[in-house]
Write a protein that holds these residues in place. Structure first.
Motif, PDB file in Angstrom:
ATOM      1  N   TRP B  68       1.410  -7.375 -11.690  1.00  0.00           N
ATOM      2  CA  TRP B  68       2.603  -8.000 -10.506  1.00  0.00           C
ATOM      3  C   TRP B  68       2.514  -9.312 -10.257  1.00  0.00           C
ATOM      4  N   VAL B  69       1.234  -9.959 -10.064  1.00  0.00           N
ATOM      5  CA  VAL B  69       1.132 -11.334  -9.799  1.00  0.00           C
ATOM      6  C   VAL B  69      -0.278 -11.689 -10.826  1.00  0.00           C
ATOM      7  N   LEU B  76      -3.168  -9.393  -9.737  1.00  0.00           N
ATOM      8  CA  LEU B  76      -2.947  -8.156  -9.209  1.00  0.00           C
ATOM      9  C   LEU B  76      -1.836  -7.219  -9.922  1.00  0.00           C
ATOM     10  N   PHE B 136      -5.580  -4.726  -3.759  1.00  0.00           N
ATOM     11  CA  PHE B 136      -4.631  -5.653  -3.012  1.00  0.00           C
ATOM     12  C   PHE B 136      -3.404  -4.860  -2.400  1.00  0.00           C
ATOM     13  N   PHE B 139      -4.397  -2.412   0.423  1.00  0.00           N
ATOM     14  CA  PHE B 139      -4.492  -3.205   1.518  1.00  0.00           C
ATOM     15  C   PHE B 139      -3.362  -3.436   2.298  1.00  0.00           C
ATOM     16  N   VAL B 140      -2.357  -3.770   1.440  1.00  0.00           N
ATOM     17  CA  VAL B 140      -1.059  -3.817   1.865  1.00  0.00           C
ATOM     18  C   VAL B 140      -0.509  -2.483   2.653  1.00  0.00           C
ATOM     19  N   GLU B 143      -2.437  -1.842   5.764  1.00  0.00           N
ATOM     20  CA  GLU B 143      -2.128  -2.642   7.233  1.00  0.00           C
ATOM     21  C   GLU B 143      -0.785  -2.439   7.547  1.00  0.00           C
ATOM     22  N   MET B 144       0.201  -2.042   6.644  1.00  0.00           N
ATOM     23  CA  MET B 144       1.425  -1.494   6.855  1.00  0.00           C
ATOM     24  C   MET B 144       1.404  -0.501   7.874  1.00  0.00           C
ATOM     25  N   VAL B 147       1.760  -1.680  11.873  1.00  0.00           N
ATOM     26  CA  VAL B 147       2.978  -2.040  12.563  1.00  0.00           C
ATOM     27  C   VAL B 147       3.916  -1.066  13.275  1.00  0.00           C
ATOM     28  N   ASN B 173      -7.292  -3.574  13.694  1.00  0.00           N
ATOM     29  CA  ASN B 173      -7.070  -4.733  12.746  1.00  0.00           C
ATOM     30  C   ASN B 173      -8.272  -5.530  12.425  1.00  0.00           C
ATOM     31  N   LEU B 177     -10.165  -6.461   8.596  1.00  0.00           N
ATOM     32  CA  LEU B 177     -10.519  -7.696   8.222  1.00  0.00           C
ATOM     33  C   LEU B 177     -11.971  -7.680   8.043  1.00  0.00           C
ATOM     34  N   PHE B 180     -12.050  -6.012   4.774  1.00  0.00           N
ATOM     35  CA  PHE B 180     -11.963  -6.818   3.749  1.00  0.00           C
ATOM     36  C   PHE B 180     -12.862  -7.841   3.454  1.00  0.00           C
ATOM     37  N   ILE B 184     -14.255  -8.274  -0.510  1.00  0.00           N
ATOM     38  CA  ILE B 184     -14.071  -9.414  -1.342  1.00  0.00           C
ATOM     39  C   ILE B 184     -15.385  -9.894  -1.729  1.00  0.00           C
ATOM     40  N   LEU B 197      -8.157  -7.085  -9.127  1.00  0.00           N
ATOM     41  CA  LEU B 197      -8.868  -6.415  -7.988  1.00  0.00           C
ATOM     42  C   LEU B 197      -8.661  -4.933  -8.143  1.00  0.00           C
TER      43      LEU B 197
END
Lengths: 497, 509
Positions: B68-69, B76, B136, B139-140, B143-144, B147, B173, B177, B180, B184, B197
């Motif tokens: 991805w990146v 990632l 990663f 985790f996206v 956390e999504m 919302v 939240n 963290l 996280f 990490i 990751l």
């Protein structure tokens, strides 16, 4: 390609902006009282879109991979120039499209668009400047129209006062900046960045050089709204028309960082001035102090605001602090990574912050009011705009599903990797704090019951288009971060090996 | 590409529903939610995989993995795949969402298109959590989830909804963290031995003992510190006593369909993450400290049940009972045996169905009577027989009556934890006592509300619930019984994924 373009075409985005500005002035002189807003806004939008297209095309085609020097090496077009041109052009497009509705009833239409185009010309030139003289001229070219833009609501006292304040601080900062340049010139005998670098490596006058560098740093701090030259920003953003505030806080700030990145890394090489045997002028240390103070001050001030626009203004100071990490964590052994993190964050920021200010523009257009309470229950009336705003705010806070999370993560990860884990920690704590005040807006829009009796009788097409475009890009930058990162690392490679 | 299709269809449905007018949003959302449901059931029926997603030598179902990146050592990837632990949870998510949407028709009477859009958005995030295999990406999605949940509770909830929504958001939240940072730190501690990751890569490196020291922190300390950070982060989500205080507030204020999602699926995120991270990546820390973790588990079981016993609000009773049931899951995990971990996973699914059922029936009762207070009603059985029958059946499931899903799950857990580590006999015995308390408060509540003379202190007419309110209840109870009668439907699959985790010489069964 079969056709070999002349080298000056590499400056395409800058030239497109300049020509568009001139064209708008021509329209204005032919028919000064024109009511044809569509023509003016359309020309400006077309021009900036062309600049977006050109810079994107050049980036993809790899035009800047071999840096192109122009005009006796005073201007250089490399990947970084094009990367930032893309940022400025994107923001300008959004702002111009949104202004079509926002500036509906105001006079000086043609002047407005021409000034925006001229400021954008200055910004793209800033990213390409390879000589301190060009740096200064382009910085002024982007600043002078900005002063007028802030004050363009001539009958609004706040606007005029903000413009005046901005102008006075701008003039002072320019004076400091240009004096710093003259000191550096005195020490090194050149204005071209690479020659300055050669000069500083040999000079004994580190005292004079140090004062010069710090003064130049002050000029950048002004342009990027960083401490200690930050206090104009909340005033100016608050008084300015919201699209102009979007323009200044996104594009103008990015331009300041673009030129700061290049001047500091190229003209004042880290190995000579900061880490080498003859280290004397430690501007990285100064950047560390500035970064920590800027982000902390910006975030704490933002948390105490009662007006949404002022909160965004202070939060944009906080974001300047995050990007300063890119300078502050240099010399840690992963310079390219850190710089790329800063640049990528500026690109994402260009969309999410512009979008947030454009939402403010929409709220001003509807006369919703300024405080958090005034936004109560807005989602029941305008759900789409509120979804977009929620995307911007959570992205600014660095929550995962949006582009802002990616860029912040890479920025902080770069700092950790360079050994500056404490910088990343300060950034992360600030980020966590920022969630508090950003979510206040979200809470007001979605959860609180409507208290104000605002009247939403129209949904302006231009503002909505810009808003939705910015939101879509902010979301797409998460999956699409791979290519952003690719370009950002290439851009950083142009500065540090 | 099936997982991607599943998530994409759900997201697209969310957007479509958001744009739809309020009047048709509910029906449209339910209809569209059948797509991912049928999709996941089809995936379930064609599922072919072996082993555990995080361990070497496994074959995953529907796996995709591409870069991805790429950023030096931080590459990632988009890596998703299903094994025997995640497949049942994905199926649970889609089934429960569809039923919850059906249960929303009656109670949700304003801003429908926004509500249903957010519910589908929530579903998409949950599907991502259970299928992502890159930290990663995971985790996206993780956390999504927050919302839509925040808005769902904050807008459509009860009188104290704003407080509950903020509390939920802040608690979970901050927990994320903390987790996280812990994770990490592990990645940095691994140094150059991992280049991404990617969760499988990290898990295998950690299990192979490649963790080095990080600065002045030695590898051993780092392991324990990271374990504690991750455990604390996930414990809030589960929730484990004493991190549970956000849950009753959120549950009581949330509208019924959101409570169903919260108890049915969201809490499973916590135990799923514990299983994937703490217990798979750092097994020896878990085993060395088993008694300490078991204390948390047993306290959750007993204390949660006691709290439930003390409530007078029907919904609060069900809410606290979740704390208790999730305690069993922790106990099963910490046993670190085949039955213990398998039972824990089974309990995630079983509790998802049963708690969904309980919240749904409480919701139906509330829709009709407009009260949830135990003291305000009695003898409901005579007026709404089907609802009450299902409620009773669900309660029996909760108590662990044989031939219901809860029995199978708890039996596996107890079998697995009995004698699994020093002192585990006592912990198991204490946890088993929890069953008695559960039976106590459920029978007590039912006796007072459902049976006896009919009397309800409200101005509303009390009668049988609408078809679309009762239908999901019936579907759920059938599923609960199906799983109880034939646990093999899920259990073989789960066992296959849990087996490689457990050391050959592990204690217990």
């Amino acid at each position: 390609m079969a056709v070999e373009l002349p080298t000056w075409t590499a400056l395409g985005p800058t030239l497109v902006f300049a020509v568009t500005a001139l064209l708008l002035l021509v329209f204005d002189s032919i028919d000064p009282d024109t009511t044809n807003r569509g023509l003016l806004a359309g020309t400006a939008a077309f021009g900036s879109l062309a600049a977006v297209g050109l810079s994107a095309w050049y980036l993809v085609a790899g035009t800047g991979e071999e840096p192109i020097s122009l005009y006796q090496n005073t201007i250089v077009v490399d990947t970084m120039t094009l990367f930032f041109a893309l940022v400025f052009a994107s923001v300008t497009t959004l702002v111009v499209v949104a202004s079509y509705d926002y500036m509906r009833d105001h006079s000086y239409q043609a002047e407005y668009y021409a000034l925006v185009m001229l400021a954008a010309t200055g910004m793209t030139l800033m990213a390409a400047a390879n000589s301190l003289a060009v740096v200064f001229v382009s910085l002024e070219l982007s600043s002078l129209p900005s002063f007028a833009l802030v004050a363009i609501l001539k009958k609004n006292r706040g606007s005029v006062e903000a413009g005046l304040k901005y102008f006075l601080i701008g003039a002072l900062s320019s004076a400091i900046f240009v004096y710093g340049i003259s000191l550096v010139y005195g020490v090194t005998g050149s204005l071209l960045l690479p020659e300055v670098a050669a000069g500083v490596a040999e000079t004994d006058l580190t005292g004079v050089l140090g004062i010069g560098v710090m003064m130049i740093l002050g000029g950048f701090a002004y342009k990027t709204a960083s401490v200690p030259f930050h206090f104009w920003a909340p005033e100016a953003y608050e008084g300015a028309p919201a699209p102009v505030a979007a323009f200044l806080s996104s594009a103008s700030k990015a331009a300041g960082f673009a030129v700061a990145f290049r001047v500091l890394t190229v003209a004042f090489p880290i190995e000579d001035l900061v880490t080498g045997a003859a280290a004397g002028v430690d501007w990285v240390l100064a950047a560390q102090i500035l970064a920590v103070v800027t982000m902390t001050l910006g975030n704490f001030a933002a948390a105490t605001q009662s007006e949404v626009k002022r909160m965004l203004a202070y939060s944009s100071i906080g974001h300047a602090g995050y990007v300063l990490i890119a300078l502050a964590a240099l010399s840690g052994g992963s310079d390219q990574f850190v710089l790329a993190g800063g640049m990528a964050h500026l690109l994402v920021y260009g969309f999410m912050n512009t979008g947030a200010f454009l939402f403010i523009a929409l709220a001003e257009y509807w006369s919703v009011g300024r405080t958090f309470e005034d936004y109560n229950g807005l989602a029941t009336r305008a759900p789409f705009a509120c979804v977009a705003m929620t995307v911007f705010l959570f992205s600014l806070a660095g929550l995962p599903p949006f582009g802002g999370f990616m860029s912040k993560y890479f920025l902080f990860a770069g700092a950790v990797r360079a050994g500056f884990w404490w910088l990343a920690a300060v950034g992360a704590i600030n980020s966590a704090l920022s969630l508090y005040y950003y979510s206040r807006v979200v809470k007001a829009m979605w959860i609180e019951d409507a208290s104000g009796d605002f009247d939403i009788e129209s949904k302006p097409v231009g503002l909505y288009t810009a808003l939705v475009a910015a939101a879509v890009v902010t979301v797409l930058l998460l999956p699409g971060f791979g290519s952003v990162w690719q370009f950002a690392t290439d851009a950083a490679a142009a500065l540090v090996a | 590409m099936w997982i991607e299709a599943l998530i994409a269809v759900t997201l697209a449905s969310a957007a479509a529903v958001f744009l739809a007018p309020n009047k048709v949003a509910g029906k449209l959302a339910f209809a569209l939610s059948l797509l991912p449901m049928v999709g996941s059931l089809w995936m379930y029926s064609t599922y072919e995989a072996s082993g555990n997603a995080l361990l070497a030598g496994s074959e995953l179902a529907f796996e995709t993995n591409f870069n991805w990146v790429v950023a030096g050592p931080y590459s990632l990837s988009w890596h998703v795949g299903l094994d025997g632990i995640s497949m049942p949870l994905v199926a649970l998510t889609t089934v429960l969402t569809s039923l919850a949407l059906l249960a929303s028709w009656t109670p949700i009477d304003e801003r429908q298109s926004q509500f249903y859009g957010l519910m589908l958005f929530l579903e998409a995030s949950l599907l991502g959590v259970f299928s992502a295999l890159d930290f990663f990406l995971w985790f996206v999605f993780w956390e999504m989830v927050l919302v839509p949940m925040y808005v769902l509770i904050g807008v459509w909830g009860g009188p104290r909804r704003k407080y509950a929504a903020i509390k939920m958001f802040v608690y979970t939240n901050i927990a994320s963290l903390v987790m996280f940072i812990g994770f990490i730190a592990l990645v940095f501690g691994l140094g150059d031995s991992v280049t991404s990751l990617d969760m499988p890569a990290i898990a295998q490196a950690l299990r192979a003992g490649e963790l080095g020291s990080l600065g002045p922190v030695s590898a051993g300390t780092l392991k324990v510190a990271a374990f504690v950070a991750m455990f604390a982060g996930f414990a809030v989500k589960v929730p484990v006593v004493p991190f549970h205080t956000w849950l009753p507030d959120a549950h009581v204020e949330a509208p019924t369909p959101v409570s169903i999602m919260l108890a049915g699926v969201l809490l499973k995120m916590g135990t799923y993450a514990l299983l994937r991270f703490n217990f798979t990546m750092l097994p020896e820390v878990a085993q060395n400290n088993a008694p300490i973790i078991a204390v948390f588990a047993v306290v959750s079981v007993i204390y949660g049940a006691m709290l439930a016993l003390a409530q007078s609000d029907l919904k609060r009773i069900v809410a606290y009972s979740s704390v208790s049931s999730m305690g069993y899951v922790i106990l099963g995990l910490v046993a670190y045996t085949l039955y213990g971990m398998g039972g824990a996973t089974f309990q995630m699914v079983a509790h998802g169905l049963i708690s969904g059922l309980m919240f749904m029936s409480v919701g139906v009762i509330y829709n009709t009577t407009h009260t949830r207070m135990v003291s305000d009603m009695s003898g409901l059985a005579s007026k709404m027989p089907i609802t009450v029958a299902v409620f009773v059946a669900g309660a029996f499931g909760y108590m662990g009556l044989p031939l219901m899903a809860g029995f199978a799950a708890e039996l596996f857990i107890f079998l697995g934890s009995f004698g699994a580590f020093a002192g585990s006999v006592w912990f198991t015995a204490a946890a088993m006592f929890g069953i008695v308390v559960v039976a106590g408060y459920l029978l007590f509540a039912m006796q007072r509300t459902l049976f006896g003379e009919f009397e309800v202190e409200t101005d509303y007419e009390v009668g049988p619930a609408a078809f679309h309110d009762v239908a999901p209840l019936v579907v759920l109870i059938l599923l609960v019984i199906l799983l109880g009668v034939d646990p093999g439907i899920f259990y073989d699959m789960i066992q296959n994924a849990v087996d490689p985790l457990v050391p050959a010489t592990g204690g217990g069964a």
